[in-house]
Every structure is written in C-alpha cells, then in structure tokens.
Enzyme design. Sequence first.
Site, short mmCIF file in Angstrom:
data_model
loop_
_atom_site.label_atom_id
_atom_site.label_comp_id
_atom_site.label_asym_id
_atom_site.label_seq_id
_atom_site.Cartn_x
_atom_site.Cartn_y
_atom_site.Cartn_z
N GLU A 78 0.90 -1.16 0.00
CA GLU A 78 0.00 0.00 0.00
C GLU A 78 0.93 1.19 0.00
O GLU A 78 1.62 1.44 0.97
CB GLU A 78 -0.85 0.03 1.27
CG GLU A 78 -1.72 -1.18 1.50
CD GLU A 78 -2.77 -1.36 0.44
OE1 GLU A 78 -3.13 -0.35 -0.21
OE2 GLU A 78 -3.20 -2.48 0.23
N CYS A 97 -2.50 8.75 3.45
CA CYS A 97 -2.25 8.17 2.12
C CYS A 97 -3.44 8.39 1.21
O CYS A 97 -3.30 8.41 0.00
CB CYS A 97 -1.95 6.69 2.27
SG CYS A 97 -3.22 5.82 3.19
P1 NAP Z 1 8.72 4.96 4.02
O1 NAP Z 1 9.86 5.82 4.24
O2 NAP Z 1 8.60 4.23 2.74
O3 NAP Z 1 8.72 3.93 5.22
C1 NAP Z 1 7.72 3.00 5.38
C2 NAP Z 1 8.18 1.88 6.29
O4 NAP Z 1 9.21 1.15 5.64
C3 NAP Z 1 8.78 2.37 7.59
O5 NAP Z 1 8.43 1.47 8.61
C4 NAP Z 1 10.26 2.30 7.33
O6 NAP Z 1 11.02 2.16 8.49
C5 NAP Z 1 10.32 1.04 6.51
N1 NAP Z 1 11.52 0.88 5.73
C6 NAP Z 1 12.20 1.81 5.04
N2 NAP Z 1 13.23 1.24 4.40
C7 NAP Z 1 13.20 -0.07 4.72
C8 NAP Z 1 14.02 -1.18 4.38
N3 NAP Z 1 15.06 -1.07 3.58
N4 NAP Z 1 13.69 -2.40 4.90
C9 NAP Z 1 12.63 -2.53 5.70
N5 NAP Z 1 11.83 -1.51 6.06
C10 NAP Z 1 12.10 -0.30 5.56
O7 NAP Z 1 7.34 5.72 4.20
P2 NAP Z 1 6.95 6.73 5.36
O8 NAP Z 1 7.74 7.96 5.14
O9 NAP Z 1 7.01 6.08 6.69
O10 NAP Z 1 5.42 6.94 5.06
C11 NAP Z 1 4.93 7.93 4.20
C12 NAP Z 1 4.48 7.35 2.90
O11 NAP Z 1 3.63 6.24 3.13
C13 NAP Z 1 3.69 8.32 2.08
O12 NAP Z 1 4.20 8.33 0.80
C14 NAP Z 1 2.27 7.76 2.11
O13 NAP Z 1 1.52 8.04 0.95
C15 NAP Z 1 2.48 6.31 2.29
N6 NAP Z 1 1.35 5.69 2.96
C16 NAP Z 1 0.57 4.85 2.26
C17 NAP Z 1 -0.52 4.25 2.88
C18 NAP Z 1 -1.42 3.30 2.15
O14 NAP Z 1 -2.20 2.61 2.79
N7 NAP Z 1 -1.36 3.22 0.85
C19 NAP Z 1 -0.79 4.52 4.22
C20 NAP Z 1 0.03 5.39 4.90
C21 NAP Z 1 1.11 5.97 4.26
P3 NAP Z 1 11.90 3.38 9.08
O15 NAP Z 1 10.96 4.40 9.56
O16 NAP Z 1 12.65 2.74 10.15
O17 NAP Z 1 12.76 3.87 7.94
#
Ligand code: NAP
Length: 670
Positions: free
Chosen positions: A255, A294
């Site tokens: 997602e 999101c």
């Molecule tokens: P993100 O930077 O992609 O991180 C998401 C998750 O992935 C975090 O728990 C992060 O952990 C983890 N992560 C990052 N790199 C990783 C790796 N190499 N291996 C394992 N885990 C890893 O996103 P975010 O900044 O937290 O969230 C914002 C984004 O999420 C926005 O773009 C939003 O649109 C999207 N979002 C989508 C939905 C949906 O349902 N479609 C819902 C909410 C948010 P760390 O924090 O430790 O880096």
Amino acid sequence: MLEPQSYVAGAWVPPDTAAREVLSPVTGAPMGRAGSAPPDPAHLLAHAHAAGAALRGMGFHDRARLLKALAQYLDARKDTLYALNPHTGATRKDGAFDIDGGIGTLFVFASKGRREMPDGDVYLDGGIEALSRGGSFLGQHIAVPKRGVAVQINAFNFPVWGMLEKLAPAILAGVPAIVKPATQTAFLTEACVRLIVESGLLPEGAVQLIVGSPGGLISALGPQDTVSFTGSAQTALTLRSMPELVASGAVFIAEQDSLNAAILGPDAAPGSAEFGLFISEAAREITTKAGQKCTAIRRMIVPEHHTGAVIEALSAKLAPLIPGDPAAEATRLGALVSPAQRADVVAQCGRLAGEAREVFRGDSGGFGEETGFLPPTLLHCADPDGARDVHRIEAFGPVATVMGYRDTSHAAELANRGGGSLVTSLFSADPAVARLITLESAAWHGRIYINNAESAREATGHGAPLPHMIHGGPGRAGGGEELGGVRGVLHYMQRTAVQGPPGMLTAITGQWVPGSAEDVKEPHPFRLHFEDIAIGHTLRTPAREVTLADIEQFAEFTGDTFYAHMDEAAAAANPFFPGRVAHGYLLLSFAAGLFVQPDPGPVLANTGLNALRFEQPVSPGDRLWVRLTAKRKTRRTEEYGEVAWHATLYNQGDARVAEYELLTMVAHAA
Ligand code: NAP
C-alpha cells in the site's frame, strides 16, 4: 525521553547503539531515540511459528472473540495512547482516526469473523461444484491459515491504526505477526503493543515488534510468509525487488503513496449542496493529520469555469486553520510528523512549482522551519493535460492542487493520470455522471467515493478507509488490497481446491455436503440440545398429500390467487406448469408441519432460510415428504447456538421439488 523498545521472542529490547535520534515535531528538539541491533531472524521466526500453531489450534470464531476482547481491553486503556499522540504532531481529533479508528477496526473484524466465517477451522470459498453427473465426486474451494508469519511494515502516519488494521485480519486468519513500525512514531506503536502483551489475550509470540531495522528478516522469509508493506513507492520498490524475497515465494503486498483525486461534478455549481460538500471535504482532507494521509485528496478536479470559485471558497475555508500545539484542545491543524518531513513537503512543493502556481498559503502560526509545522497550501495547475508532476509527485502534507476539466470524460481521464490511486471521490447529484466517472475510472482506483446532499449526513468521508471496504489501489498505489472484511483475512490464508466424494468434503469442512451419509436415527433432532446434534443427523418425515382443497384454502387465506394456483387452463398455458399447482409457500408451510416437533424443547426459534429453490411443480394429489439434515453448527451465545439444516422436499416419486437451508436457534444443555 521516548525510548520505544522492540518485543522479540517474549523479551523487551531497549534502544542501543543502533538507535536513531527522534526529533519533536513541535519544538524540533530531540525527544527520544529508537532502534536497536536487528534481531536474529531465526529466533524471531521460531517464536512466531510456535504462536502460529497455538493460533491454528483455535477456530475463526475463537480468534474473533479474542479480537473483540482485545478491542475492549485497548478501548478501556486508550488514554495511554492519546497521551503520546501529540508527540506525533497529531491533534486529538487526528489521533481519533489512528487510535479509535484502529480499535474500531478490531471490533469490525471481530464481528465479521463471527458473522461471515464458519465456527470452525476451514473457510469455504463459494459453494460445492458439481464435477460428476451422479454426484459422487464434488469440488469445494477452501482456505486455511498459512503456516508462516505476517511481516507488517508500516508508515509513520498511523502508528496505531496502521498496525491494528493489518493485525486484525492476520490474527483472525490464524497467522502471527511481526510488526515493524516507522521509527519516527514507533513509540506510539510500542505503547499499543505493550497493552496487547499485557492483556495476555493473544498467545505469546502472536505479535512481535521490531523498532528500527528489521535486519535480515525479509531475506529469511519463506513461501508461507506474507510481507504487508505500507509506505512510499520508493521503499516498496526496494523491498519487492530484493532477490531473496523474490526467490523465497513469500507474498508481498504494498500500500503506497498515491495521487488521489476529488472530482466536483459538472452539475455542482457554486451554491449547490454538492459544491459546499466538496469544499468542506477538500478542506478537511488538506488539514486532517496535516495532510499526511495516504488517502488525502492531492488533486482537485473541477469544472474549468468553476476553478476560480473553488479556489476562493476553499481559501476562505482554510484561512482560519492556523497550525498550533497538537496537545491543545482547540488546535485544528497539527504538525507534520517531524522537521524532516516538513522539509520534504517544502521540497516537493518546489518541484511542483513549474506546473502549478501557489494560489493560497495559510498563516504559519509563527512556527519556523526547525519544527514540523506547515500552513495549508493550495496550488493551481492551468494545464493539467500538459502537466506531469502534478499527477506524479506526492507532497505528503497540507498541500493540494486544483485543476479544471472540460467535460465529464476529461475529468475521469485526469483522475486516471495518477497512474493508479487509493481513492477518487465525486461530488454530484447526477446518477449519469456517477456511472460515467465510475466506468471510466474504476480500473484506476481502489475505491470510488460518491457524496451528495442525499448522503451528506451519513457519508463516511473521502479519506477514511473502512474495515468493511477494500483499501488499496492499482499501479502507483502499490497494487495491494487490504481490509474489505474477509477479503483482507484471505491474504493470510491459502485457497485450495479440494475434489473428492461428498463424505470426504463433509469430514474436511465440518459442514454436511449432500450425497454424504445421512444418519437417520432417533430421537427427533429437534429434541436434542445444541451440543448433542451431530452433523449429518437426519430426519425423514412421513408423506402428506397436497389436495386441491388445500391449494384453494391457502389462496383464499393468504390472498395469493395467482392464476397458476386457481385457473387450470391459464396455468396449463404457462410453460412452467402442467396445470394448477400448489403455492411454493404452501409447500414450505407443509414441510414445517411435517418436521416440526411441537412440544417445548431445545429448538427456540426458526430464524430464517437461505438459498431457497423451487425445483419442480407440485400438483393436486402429489404426496410431499421432507428430508432434514443437520448441516452446520455455529455457537452464538451462552444460551444457544445456530443450527443450519439442509432441507429437501420430495414428491411421491422422490423427485426433488424444493431445497433450502433452514436456520434454527437451539438451546445449549442446561
Ligand atoms: P517509508 O519511508 O517508505 O517507510 C515506510 C516503512 O518502511 C517504515 O516502517 C520504514 O522504516 C520502513 N523501511 C524503510 N526502508 C526499509 C528497508 N530497507 N527495509 C525494511 N523496512 C524499511 O514511508 P513513510 O515515510 O514512513 O510513510 C509515508 C508514505 O507512506 C507516504 O508516501 C504515504 O503516501 C504512504 N502511505 C501509504 C498508505 C497506504 O495505505 N497506501 C498509508 C500510509 C502511508 P523506518 O521508519 O525505520 O525507515
């Protein structure tokens, strides 16, 4: 200081040298640290597998009851979570989406699990498939829990809901979870996991928590495991293309971010109810969670000639929304999750500047760039056909772009330019517009939300994913599909086509399949209490004749004087009937009279019937008898349970004239 701990193999692990400093979204100053050396994947997985066995030892209803108890437990202690909520930058109202929204999702899955899944351990997907002429070889799709783990990687914006909306379907399925929240807001997820562990409701190991890096966990997964990721498209791409993950056969569900749209219908002129609803919803979407949803509306697609009116009305609505301390009761616009997130949104706005002009920027509230506060910002894109970035770049904050459309098809075309999104909404009172937009854009959107004056008071909101409805979207949105009731549970289960003789299917599914052995025996099954009724226990009734006088009396009594029952010539001219025939409902009534056990006893009520088919007409003089077989049992309350009976009505030649599933409530033994 906030120092969230991991929960690995039954032990809490504090931050260590691997920890990252976490800055306050309100002051920009350090407020905690989070993360520890990645846990040993083998240790994590072994612990989870033990919990998986314990979960699978229960049925769907047992696990649904656990979820309900857990929801009640969290609900009674949610103040602990609300106390931490302002440190995420969220206002109390924002927090309700996260905290109450998450607990509400548990309640819905608990309820759906008991209403829509069997009181057993095999889920039936669809009905029996007749694979043979004689009925001795049948097919049934079933689903059983996968033997692996659910690794749930979540975004920073919903630290509680984001976890619970995935945990509920996994636990209901019977699969343990390893949760990895975003590091910035892991302290709130950790507080919720602590409550879950303290409750003692779930088997130990059903939930483990990794604060910080998951290390080699993803690479250690196998074909029975599921990774359910929520976050940015970039991280999703990194994870889903990991060679070890691809080779493992584990399922990866994503997602990710999307450029959701809201369309103002061509009929919704300024002054109309729909115009007002659009403006209110748009303002709410820009400011709730400071735009960090999101599902938030990123693109506002409005009739070209109303663009000015929309910008004016929306600016007026946004102007009073000044960012403030999220802990203060009166604050309606909180902060972004961190100073870094603010910087990211500012940078994304800069990238959009080439295609969209800033037409409104709210009062900053005096907060500087060292904090997470950002005022609402509205952009206008004058050439949405020529633009690329406004359909591609997500500024994950209180920012949206207004763009004009020429006609309804153009509006759908622009919405689709997002390349796949979670939700598009339409504000219109015109059903033809709703149909056109839906048919032209449904393939690009996971959800279409339509609101107008008729639904305004009860509509659930553009941005709110509901546990009943699927959440996810194609293409850019990740291609995943979460929630949606039982659909979400099936992600954690394996669907298997089982083919075999009826008796085997009965044994496997726990539900009586026609063609299986019938156990015709005393006493009358309606004399038995719930726990004493065996699946397959069958009653064969004596036959009774259906006379013309019965038919006429029933017609006169009920008023159902349809010609097929009353007029021989007209009935015979009808392709379905040989002449006058008995009412189908008369047959059902006679059937009840044939199988009833009239004295007070364990059967408390007849609560309905399913899948009724009249298969053959019954003429005056025919003789009717019934076969009633205990098909399925479902515990309901302490006092009674539901028994579904397979009822078949036959004529004197043993030809089937009607078939249905009869539902009764049957008392437990005292
Ligand atoms: P993100 O930077 O992609 O991180 C998401 C998750 O992935 C975090 O728990 C992060 O952990 C983890 N992560 C990052 N790199 C990783 C790796 N190499 N291996 C394992 N885990 C890893 O996103 P975010 O900044 O937290 O969230 C914002 C984004 O999420 C926005 O773009 C939003 O649109 C999207 N979002 C989508 C939905 C949906 O349902 N479609 C819902 C909410 C948010 P760390 O924090 O430790 O880096």
